[in-house]
Write an enzyme that holds these catalytic residues in place. Structure first.
Site, mmCIF file in Angstrom:
data_model
loop_
_atom_site.group_PDB
_atom_site.id
_atom_site.type_symbol
_atom_site.label_atom_id
_atom_site.label_comp_id
_atom_site.label_asym_id
_atom_site.label_seq_id
_atom_site.Cartn_x
_atom_site.Cartn_y
_atom_site.Cartn_z
ATOM 1 N N CYS A 160 53.037 36.375 72.410
ATOM 2 C CA CYS A 160 52.387 36.838 73.635
ATOM 3 C C CYS A 160 51.744 35.697 74.414
ATOM 4 O O CYS A 160 51.630 35.782 75.635
ATOM 5 C CB CYS A 160 51.357 37.907 73.305
ATOM 6 N N GLU A 216 45.615 43.862 73.321
ATOM 7 C CA GLU A 216 46.212 42.593 73.735
ATOM 8 C C GLU A 216 47.653 42.885 74.120
ATOM 9 O O GLU A 216 48.460 43.301 73.284
ATOM 10 C CB GLU A 216 46.151 41.529 72.653
#
Length: 526
Positions: free
Chosen positions: A297, A263
């Protein structure tokens, strides 16, 4: 664990002191013979703890310990492993105050945003404890010849899963990727970011207290060299961090032909349509953009607004931003905390100064606030951002957001997709069907309708991850568990051999098999 000897809200000389005996107890299970490192708290900039580091040789020994423990662990019934997840669920909630202290001290975020991490760990524990055993169960499939062929799908553990976690969500990202790996029968070799080390060690202590074998989860400490040693040895790699580093991790895993889930970065957009409920949208946008001071994020750095509501939204938003409570205290009365350190503050300021120098305007915020904390920056909104400015396309990872006006949904979709990233997006509209249509056209792994990121993140039965340069693989859901397994097909053939049917050879064999294939199609067999 945190002993506050002065109040940073009122005393400029305030600091936080951690009990040295507690720190020694946390590191007692860690293989670390390298040079010590000192971490600092974003709250004051003062030293927080001095910790040992792990050499590549330490990582190799830790891996061997984990591998030895994994063999016995994989032999345990999956239902027994699931019960330990529920025990951890209860411990995390029982010890939440202690966990909140240490998460805040290491990350600089507010207490409410730290609680997101505690709640997330509990939700992931419960989900995989309840759903995981069925996902891991053996599955029968239709064989080549019905009744005569029996095919069974098994899920075998990978072995030792390497988790390399970042600093911004020190509890969530060190624990929740490890939990499904453990449930699947693996051991875990974890390297937390130095800035999240104490949180990860605290989580390790809770895992052991919950009943997980002591050697099953190995934590190694240090920076890039230690992380690389984990990547170069583990049987599967789970990495969360920047896209640049993620490419290197993928290359390393690829050379060894081991799997990896990544990720990575994001340049996420939130779109406010012309029919949005602005009373909901404004606080939603604030949370999407400024939770954890934008160091998330899936947080939004691009605010796309339909021109029909842009002026009203802007007036409400600027007013709300001006009323946000900034703090570096260990209490609940704050809306945004601090950036993690001087390097992150410098990066955000560089993006801000570059944009202003090239013609962007500051609509709200834009000032560092050393009176609150050494790395605190006001939530900042820009307009007039162009492709000549670094913040247009580069991930800022801070409380800096660019506003764009659009004429319709088509323009909003085009702008949302005009990035190398594809992690998260958000759309605000009263018309849910319209929101779903918008989401279907956005190139992002998750899209939230009338929420910033928490709805998708908290729906752990569904997968979460990125498209394009935002990563590979998924956490959460079925894929977030089965990625830690090797699928094995064990097939038993009964009575006759498929390639040697009695009395059939050559053309006769082909005619018989052709007839059987036509019959299976006719009766609807898959």
């Amino acid at each position: 664990m945190a002993d506050v000897i002065a109040d940073p809200e009122t005393d400029p000389h305030a600091t936080y002191v951690l009990d040295p005996a507690s720190v020694r107890a946390l590191t007692s299970r860690v293989l670390a013979s390298g040079e010590p490192m000192t971490t600092r708290t974003p709250m004051t900039g003062a030293p927080l703890a001095t910790l040992p580091t792990s050499t590549p040789a330490d990582v190799a020994v830790a891996l061997d310990r984990a591998r030895a423990a994994q063999r016995a662990w994989a032999a345990r019934p999956v239902a027994e492993r699931a019960r330990l997840l529920l025990a951890l669920h209860d411990l995390v909630l029982d010890r939440r105050s202690e966990l909140l202290d240490i998460v805040q001290l290491e990350s600089g975020k507010t207490r409410a945003q730290a609680f997101e991490e505690v709640a997330d760990v509990a939700v992931v524990c419960r989900h995989y404890a309840r759903r995981g055993p069925a996902l891991l169960a053996d599955r029968r499939h239709l064989g080549a010849l019905p009744l005569l062929t029996r095919s069974t799908e098994h899920h075998r553990p990978k072995g030792v899963v390497g988790v390399v976690s970042p600093w911004n969500y020190p509890l969530t990202l060190s624990v929740t990727d490890a939990l499904p790996a453990l449930l699947a029968g693996n051991a875990v070799l974890l390297r937390p970011d130095p800035q999240g080390t104490l949180t990860a060690l605290h989580a390790l202590a809770l895992l052991v207290e919950a009943g997980f074998p002591e050697d099953l989860v190995q934590v190694v400490l240090g920076g890039a060299e230690t992380g690389a040693a984990v990547v170069e040895r583990a049987d599967y790699v789970c990495f969360t961090g920047s896209t640049a580093t993620g490419r290197s991790v993928a290359a390393s895993a690829g050379r060894r032909l081991v799997g990896a889930s990544l990720e990575l970065g994001g340049k996420n957009a939130v779109y406010v349509a012309d029919d949005a409920d602005l009373r909901r949208a404004v606080p939603g946008v604030l949370h999407a953009c400024f939770s954890s001071a934008g160091q998330l994020c899936v947080s939004a750095e691009r605010l796309i607004v339909h021109e029909r509501v842009a002026d009203e939204l802007l007036a409400r938003l600027v007013d709300a931003m001006g009323r946000m409570r900034l703090s570096t205290g260990l209490h609940w009365d704050a809306d945004m905390g601090s950036l993690v350190g001087p390097a992150q503050l410098a990066r955000v300021l560089a993006h801000l100064e570059d944009a202003v120098a090239k013609g962007a305007s500051v609509l709200a915020g834009g000032r560092a606030r050393p009176d609150i904390g050494p790395y605190v920056l006001e939530p900042t909104l820009l307009t007039g951002v162009t492709s000549a400015m670094a913040c247009r396309d580069e991930e800022t990872f801070g409380p800096l957001v660019a506003l764009y006006r659009v004429q319709d949904d088509d323009a909003a979709v085009a702008l949302a997709n005009d990035t190398e990233y594809g992690l998260n997006a958000s759309v605000w509209t009263r018309d849910v069907r319209r929101g779903r249509r918008f989401a279907a056209r956005v190139q992002a792994g998750t899209v939230n309708v009338n929420e910033g990121y928490a709805a998708a993140w908290g729906s752990v039965g569904s997968p979460m991850g990125g498209m394009k340069a935002s990563g590979l693989g998924r956490r959460h859901g079925r894929e977030g568990l089965l990625k830690y397994t090797e699928s094995q097909n064990v097939t038993v053939q009964r009575l006759v051999n498929i390639a040697d049917l009695p009395g059939l050879r050559g053309a006769g064999y082909a005619r018989a098999l052709t007839g059987a294939l036509r019959a299976m199609r006719a009766v609807g067999l898959p």
